[in-house]
Write a protein that holds these residues in place. Structure first.
Motif, PDB file in Angstrom:
ATOM      1  N   UNK A  34       0.812  -1.215   0.000  1.00  0.00           N
ATOM      2  CA  UNK A  34       0.000   0.000   0.000  1.00  0.00           C
ATOM      3  C   UNK A  34       0.846   1.266   0.000  1.00  0.00           C
ATOM      4  N   UNK A  38       0.788   4.760  -2.349  1.00  0.00           N
ATOM      5  CA  UNK A  38       0.614   6.144  -1.888  1.00  0.00           C
ATOM      6  C   UNK A  38       1.838   6.964  -2.292  1.00  0.00           C
ATOM      7  N   UNK A  41       1.784   7.505  -6.227  1.00  0.00           N
ATOM      8  CA  UNK A  41       0.743   8.459  -6.632  1.00  0.00           C
ATOM      9  C   UNK A  41       1.100   9.867  -6.144  1.00  0.00           C
TER      10      UNK A  41
ATOM     11  N   UNK B  80      -4.103   8.402  -4.448  1.00  0.00           N
ATOM     12  CA  UNK B  80      -3.385   8.654  -3.193  1.00  0.00           C
ATOM     13  C   UNK B  80      -4.369   8.683  -2.028  1.00  0.00           C
ATOM     14  N   UNK B  81      -5.452   9.393  -2.225  1.00  0.00           N
ATOM     15  CA  UNK B  81      -6.443   9.551  -1.174  1.00  0.00           C
ATOM     16  C   UNK B  81      -7.072   8.207  -0.787  1.00  0.00           C
ATOM     17  N   UNK B  83      -6.088   5.026  -1.449  1.00  0.00           N
ATOM     18  CA  UNK B  83      -5.162   4.043  -0.876  1.00  0.00           C
ATOM     19  C   UNK B  83      -4.699   4.519   0.502  1.00  0.00           C
ATOM     20  N   UNK B  84      -4.543   5.829   0.642  1.00  0.00           N
ATOM     21  CA  UNK B  84      -4.212   6.392   1.951  1.00  0.00           C
ATOM     22  C   UNK B  84      -5.290   6.054   2.970  1.00  0.00           C
ATOM     23  N   UNK B  86      -7.341   3.457   2.750  1.00  0.00           N
ATOM     24  CA  UNK B  86      -7.253   2.010   2.993  1.00  0.00           C
ATOM     25  C   UNK B  86      -6.222   1.763   4.087  1.00  0.00           C
ATOM     26  N   UNK B  87      -5.114   2.456   3.982  1.00  0.00           N
ATOM     27  CA  UNK B  87      -4.025   2.291   4.940  1.00  0.00           C
ATOM     28  C   UNK B  87      -4.446   2.803   6.322  1.00  0.00           C
ATOM     29  N   UNK B  88      -5.053   3.979   6.326  1.00  0.00           N
ATOM     30  CA  UNK B  88      -5.506   4.609   7.570  1.00  0.00           C
ATOM     31  C   UNK B  88      -6.529   3.715   8.282  1.00  0.00           C
TER      32      UNK B  88
ATOM     33  N   UNK D  31       0.505  10.527   3.276  1.00  0.00           N
ATOM     34  CA  UNK D  31      -0.797  10.148   3.829  1.00  0.00           C
ATOM     35  C   UNK D  31      -1.797  10.210   2.700  1.00  0.00           C
ATOM     36  N   UNK D  32      -3.065  10.441   3.001  1.00  0.00           N
ATOM     37  CA  UNK D  32      -4.041  10.551   1.924  1.00  0.00           C
ATOM     38  C   UNK D  32      -3.861  11.800   1.054  1.00  0.00           C
ATOM     39  N   UNK D  38       1.865   9.886   7.070  1.00  0.00           N
ATOM     40  CA  UNK D  38       0.968   9.042   7.857  1.00  0.00           C
ATOM     41  C   UNK D  38       1.668   8.611   9.146  1.00  0.00           C
TER      42      UNK D  38
END
Lengths: 265, 316, 105, 60
Positions: A34, A38, A41, B80-81, B83-84, B86-88, D31-32, D38
């Motif tokens: 993952x 991130x 991207x 990015x958002x 997958x971010x 998903x990670x969060x 992060x997002x 993160x």
């Protein structure tokens, strides 16, 4: 600094970041976890953002039509580094090339920061602040390579390094670039003295286009260019309107073309 | 202990848990949760984080037609958002024993669950922005419910961060949908074609109508607070208001008496993912969900692709 | 009629940052407002990230809002290429709001 | 979840916005959004973002 020199340098970094951004988007699905996605991207977003900012700034500063730089040039007018032409052959080659391109581009951006043109100084500094995190991620990827991938990296190094070195006009930047690269890679791959001596010096062999910093008449492969500026019917229909002012007949470097009357040395 | 005695004791634990939840208690500590409650949270968190991974493979299909740098940046930002997130959410799911990495990259692909439309390739960038407008709006209602109502407080906070950020997708989608609607006849036709395809997926997003379901455990344990019908209606009112403002066609009409939009399409009906069309013939809800459980054209290829690398001439 | 710069600023404040959901003015993203005698307004913005996915949308949103201010004729929204955004430019209110949503500034 | 490949050498004492603990851990450089890294709080166990702009430049 001669205005055309700065213009050419800015295009070299803008266009190289442009293609580098596409390295991440085209290779996106090759991520392995993952945080790879991130990071890829996020870095792509930043790199494309750098290109967009420079394009918009240059269009204002040099009084070009808006979107001229994105849509108004043919592929052989694009100043992207040759290092990024050939697709990565594997994960190790991918990470190595991302690394070399990022460090090389920052060397030049950092040098161009030494200018009286305030917005250029400001923009390129911001590029560096964002590239700091790109290089952090690349460092992580380099450290995480397994034994087989280290061998792959070693095998890919001469070819990629040669193109990276050729990109430099300035001997002192080129020397510093080599130093940074060897310091970084030495703990990752063992290079014998003989192997070190056999690494390329980056001498330019073919006729060179000094403005584009690549062999004269060369350009990125067509399929990569199509990814950068898509021309399918659906992409053309969706182009934002703003692009209509693009003028096909603008020559960005009228004054320094070879066939001008100034003598060549 | 006999299995009957065990069951009785388990029932007593769950009953006590439910009584506390019913009394409006909120829980901070995972150790306070009964086994059944934990299991419901585990399932919810797993589905939420895994389905965000599927956005990655799906959004990538929008790159080739993204027309300019700004559009490509928007696709990158979406990936990015998601997958971010998903990670969060995976950080929370991990506490319940979910291994998001394993689910996404190692386990049998049949364990990857997502909304059916996420397994249908995006045809063009205009469709991508209409998706953002319609479906991120749906996703937002879904996660907002958890943020507002979940009796396990850390989950609320996790979702607060997610929702705080997800609103942007919808606004981005609305802005560019309106832009393309007004841009040219061709782009307007493409927006309309996208709405025809996507709108019914929004209607189906929230699952079966409440009267066809036994009271789901998510509601019983107050992991969620809103029923499917309530969320669907909120989505419908908001979407229709937007589409009506544009002047687009969509299968709903405004009821002057209730002052609300109601759908006029056969509900439910089956879709044809190969041709991007809907049958326009009513079927049963069981038939619809059976049909959608087969997955879209990108299954299993897109998930296999995440476990494989392609290099060299395959790239360009 | 002379356009009041404060009104232009208030109009820019009606546009929210796409990620943090606070007015651009509280994000510190409004760099400069210039008002001419004849109703021309130049608004300059500074972006925290160059890869902002809302780059065009924000410029357009700002333009639409400022256009509605009394006396405004022409609006130009530009990026201030010389400004550099910093977290210290955010209001304390905006920072607190972000923190409550799980984002430490 | 497996360990992220990149564990950049970054500030580790960032305050958790949920519980204000400084016992936090960096998980990922993005992060997002591109502006945040993160993090995870080791006390309350929750994830959070930290705005990462500190004006540092790559080695040159």
């Amino acid at each position: 600094m001669n205005d055309d020199t700065m213009k050419a340098q800015l295009l070299c970094v803008a266009d190289s970041n442009w293609v580098l951004g596409h390295w991440y988007t085209v290779c996106m699905l090759n991520g392995r976890e993952l945080t790879d996605f991130t990071s890829m991207a996020g870095i792509a977003e930043d790199k494309l953002g750098h290109t967009r900012a420079l394009f918009r700034f240059m269009e204002e500063y040099y009084e070009l039509p808006e979107y001229q730089l994105e849509f108004g040039r043919a592929v052989d007018q694009v100043h992207n580094m040759e290092l990024l032409d050939a697709p990565p052959q594997g994960w190790a080659d991918f990470i190595l090339t991302l690394y070399l391109a990022d460090v090389a581009i920052w060397q030049v951006e950092n040098a161009v920061r030494d200018t009286d043109v305030a917005p250029v100084k400001n923009l390129l500094t911001k590029f560096g602040e964002e590239a700091y995190f790109h290089q952090l991620c690349i460092d992580g990827w380099l450290k995480a390579l397994d034994d087989a991938e280290r061998d792959d990296l070693k095998a890919a190094l001469p070819g990629r390094l040669e193109l990276a070195l050729q990109w430099f006009d300035e001997p002192e930047l080129k020397a510093r670039f080599s130093e940074l690269v060897f310091n970084k890679l030495a703990p990752i791959i063992d290079l014998s003295d003989a192997e070190l001596a056999a690494l390329p010096a980056g001498d330019r062999t073919s006729a060179w286009d000094a403005l584009r910093r690549r062999p004269e008449g060369s350009a990125m492969p067509p399929r990569l260019w199509e990814a950068v500026v898509p021309t399918s019917e659906d992409a053309l229909i969706a182009r934002r309107p703003l692009a209509v002012s693009v003028d096909d007949n603008i020559d960005l470097f009228v004054k320094v073309r070879k066939d001008e009357t100034e003598p060549q040395f | 202990m006999s299995s009957d005695a065990q069951t009785t004791r388990d029932d007593a634990v769950e009953a006590a848990m439910l009584a506390r939840i019913e009394a409006g208690e909120m829980f901070e500590d995972i150790d306070e949760l009964s086994p059944r409650y934990r299991e419901i949270l585990r399932q919810t968190a797993e589905i939420a984080s895994i389905s965000e991974v599927s956005v990655l493979t799906w959004a990538c299909t929008a790159y080739p037609t993204a027309p300019d740098i700004g559009a490509k940046v928007a696709v990158c930002a979406t990936i990015l958002d998601e997958v971010g997130h998903a990670y969060h959410q995976g950080i929370l799911a991990e506490q319940f024993g979910v291994d998001v990495h394993s689910r996404a990259f190692k386990d049998d692909i049949k364990f990857i669950w997502t909304w059916p439309i996420m397994e249908v390739p995006i045809r063009n960038y205009i469709e991508f922005v209409v998706m953002q407008s319609m479906l991120d709006r749906a996703g937002l209602h879904w996660t907002k419910d958890l943020e507002l109502h979940c009796s396990y407080a850390p989950y609320r906070r996790t979702l607060r961060k997610v929702n705080f950020e997800e609103g942007f997708h919808m606004r981005h989608g609305n802005f560019w949908t309106e832009f393309y609607w007004n841009q040219s006849e061709e782009t307007r036709a493409m927006v309309q074609r996208s709405i025809d395809w996507i709108f019914p997926f929004g209607v189906m997003w929230f699952g079966k109508p409440d009267n066809l379901k036994t009271r789901p455990e998510q509601l019983k344990y107050k992991v969620r607070g809103w029923g499917n019908d309530f969320m669907r209606d909120k989505w419908l009112q908001s979407s229709c208001a937007f589409l009506n403002k544009l002047g687009a066609d969509f299968p709903a009409e405004f009821d002057e008496e209730t002052k609300k939009w109601r759908i006029t399409m056969p509900y439910p009906m089956k879709y044809d993912a190969e041709n991007y069309t809907w049958s326009q013939e009513q079927c049963t809800h069981d038939e619809y969900w059976q049909h959608s459980r087969k997955g879209g054209p990108m299954r299993p290829g897109a998930y296999e692709r995440l476990r494989r690398e392609e290099w060299g001439d395959k790239l360009w | 009629m002379v356009v009041e710069a404060a009104k232009v600023e208030a109009a820019v404040g009606k546009v929210l940052d796409p990620h943090i959901n606070v007015p651009l003015t509280e994000m510190g993203m409004l760099s400069n407002v210039e008002v001419s005698d004849c109703g021309d307004v130049d608004v300059s913005l500074v972006f925290p990230c160059l890869g902002c996915p809302a780059f065009t949308m924000l410029k357009e949103n700002v333009k639409q809002q400022v256009q509605r201010v009394e006396g405004v004729d022409n609006v130009r929204v530009k990026v201030d290429w010389e400004a550099s955004w910093d977290r210290s430019m955010m209001s304390e209110r905006a920072k607190e709001y972000a923190a409550k949503s799980g984002y430490r500034i | 979840m497996s360990a992220p490949q990149q564990q950049p050498d970054q500030p580790q004492d960032i305050e958790c916005p949920w519980c204000d603990s400084k016992n936090t851990e960096l998980l990922s450089a993005y992060g997002p959004s591109v502006a945040e890294m993160q993090y995870k709080c080791l006390d309350c166990g929750q994830g959070f973002g930290w705005m990462k702009w500190e004006r540092r430049l790559p080695e040159a």
